[in-house]
Scaffold this active site. Sequence first.
Site, short mmCIF file in Angstrom:
data_model
loop_
_atom_site.label_atom_id
_atom_site.label_comp_id
_atom_site.label_asym_id
_atom_site.label_seq_id
_atom_site.Cartn_x
_atom_site.Cartn_y
_atom_site.Cartn_z
N ASP A 1 11.12 -13.57 12.88
CA ASP A 1 12.06 -13.33 11.93
C ASP A 1 13.15 -13.98 11.90
O ASP A 1 13.34 -15.04 12.53
CB ASP A 1 12.42 -11.59 12.08
N HIS B 1 12.72 -14.43 5.57
CA HIS B 1 12.91 -14.06 6.85
C HIS B 1 12.82 -15.05 8.11
O HIS B 1 11.89 -15.14 8.96
CB HIS B 1 11.77 -12.91 7.43
N GLU C 1 10.97 -9.22 0.98
CA GLU C 1 12.29 -9.55 0.91
C GLU C 1 12.85 -10.87 0.79
O GLU C 1 13.51 -11.46 1.74
CB GLU C 1 13.10 -8.64 2.20
#
Length: 618
Positions: A274, A345, A413
């Site tokens: 991440d 990410h 995301e």
Amino acid sequence: LPAFFFIASRQRAVPDSELTEFQGRMHLFISSLLCVLTAVTSQFNDRQAEGTCFSKSHHANYGSDETSLDQEREDFEEAEATSKCSLLQVKDRLHRRHDGVQESSEVSVVPAPSTVVRTAGSLMLGKAPLLAIEAASEKSRRAFEEHVLTAMEGASSVEAGNEGNATLVQLRLAESSNFAEEGYSLQVTQDKVVLEAGTEHGLFNGLMTLHQLLQSDSGKWSLPLVKIEDAPAFEWRGLMLDVSRHFFPAKDVKRLLKTMALFKLNHFHWHLTDDQGWRFPVEKYPKLISLGSHRRATQKGHEASSGEDDTPYDGSYTEVEIEDIMKLAATLHIEVVPEFDLPGHSEAAIAAYPEMGNSDSDNPWAPEVSTKFGAMPYTLSPSKKAENFTSAILAEMTHLFNSSSYIHIGGDEVSRDQWTRSKVAKEVAEEEGVSVNGIEGKMLEHAAGHLQGLKRHAIVWDEAMSSGADLPSGTVVMLWRSWEGLSTLGNRAKARNFPVVLAPQSNTYLDQWQSDGGRGEKYDAIGGYLPLSKVYDTPLSAGGARVLGLQGQLWSEYIAGGGPDLDYMAWPRGCALAEAGWSGSKKPGYLDFKERLKHHLADFKRLGVNYHSVDTSV
């Protein structure tokens, strides 16, 4: 009657969402009255075949003005204890049934078996028993010794038939059977234990049940006489652990796996990358560890504006540690699902190899391993160089995680911000015939297609279905955005023939508070409120999609207290998820679950698990 009206008056304070629990308490109260009347009229202690149950005298005075509320509560708890102690004489614990088969309160297995038939009596094993075992394989023998024998202090085993030892425990693999892949049957008689399954995994599940059935009285071991037929409702019952935001060493991962196995959870989703850190080695790209696993500081508090702690933070696994964890998971029949989150990410990866990001989108270009929480704007570039980078990492993952049939590639995301400012990204979009917003889909297509060539299936988060990606058949979608509606997301998956795993934020994000507002909690949480009961009620369907199963998420932004903090957030909520995934729509109910769960707190202690306290009132 005064006691009845006392409880009825308490009902006004019970929220509608807890009406079922109130009704359960009322049911128990009525049974307690029946038991007290029986005790008064019969004037002797009822004796059940499996032992004598002594009922304390009950002198409730709920109608007296002189009786304090605390005393009333104590009296009510005593009435509950009386009822529970004598429930066998009231049709075996309130006629509790599971799949139409009456179930004794002694059979405290989590998750609840499909069918249980309890007969009177016990198989007495005694102190420090010597158990003669006839095992179908060396693998099942080792599992018995590791997970059943070691739970009994002083116990040992010998091969049946040696020196005239009659078989006490028989583990059978049926050659041709109608057992489900993970199904088993278990019968405990006064002479022996017979466990049968069609697979080693089924035998293992039966051994976990056998472990939970063990009872000890002053060091003397016994097993209730039962016949159990059991199989799971869903094939995927898992937990996800984020080791990027906060790192958990191998010993914490192993403890989590061992606890998962006891409750028949069978998938471990390992979120290894991440923005805040990269945690596994890739031989071709060593800087992913030397640079990508280190961050100079960590956000303080829940807001980015709160500042940083100025304390360097790092952590990563070696190849040997990963191999060791994979071996343990295999013995526990848990599939490890590693995740390389892309194309978003990715700030930690880009900090290690800046050329893999959109370096022409910002001047100066100075990515670093993120010190803040949340989704960062850094995304991998759609360039050929970055595509090769992704392919090499995925190929390495198939070697490191060689028994994993799935690899998670993220797709959640994803910011388009840097792509809109990157000349390279715009050129790639034009060549592919998509807008900048379509770049994500093309990158996911490539990654998933590459995995298919490596004989692995890709898993993506549900946003990937809106990316425009033409994902290959066999791709699994994890549905997490519960506010979008699971039915809506599920029907979207069904339209593209994607099976799904249910991971709704509303019911399975285990980084949330376990008490309303976090009152009395030992550790921090991201916020929200996710009590044990709500995890138990995790939805089991998503429109018309084919549901593989359920998964709980341990995001670690605020699981900063190491292994004890991780345990605290995972357990016993993981047990509730395990029962929802195993029993499905036939799960017996939350009150029943909680009553059985309290018998396994000793298992948490034995495993060294720092579990969250359980309200053991019924």
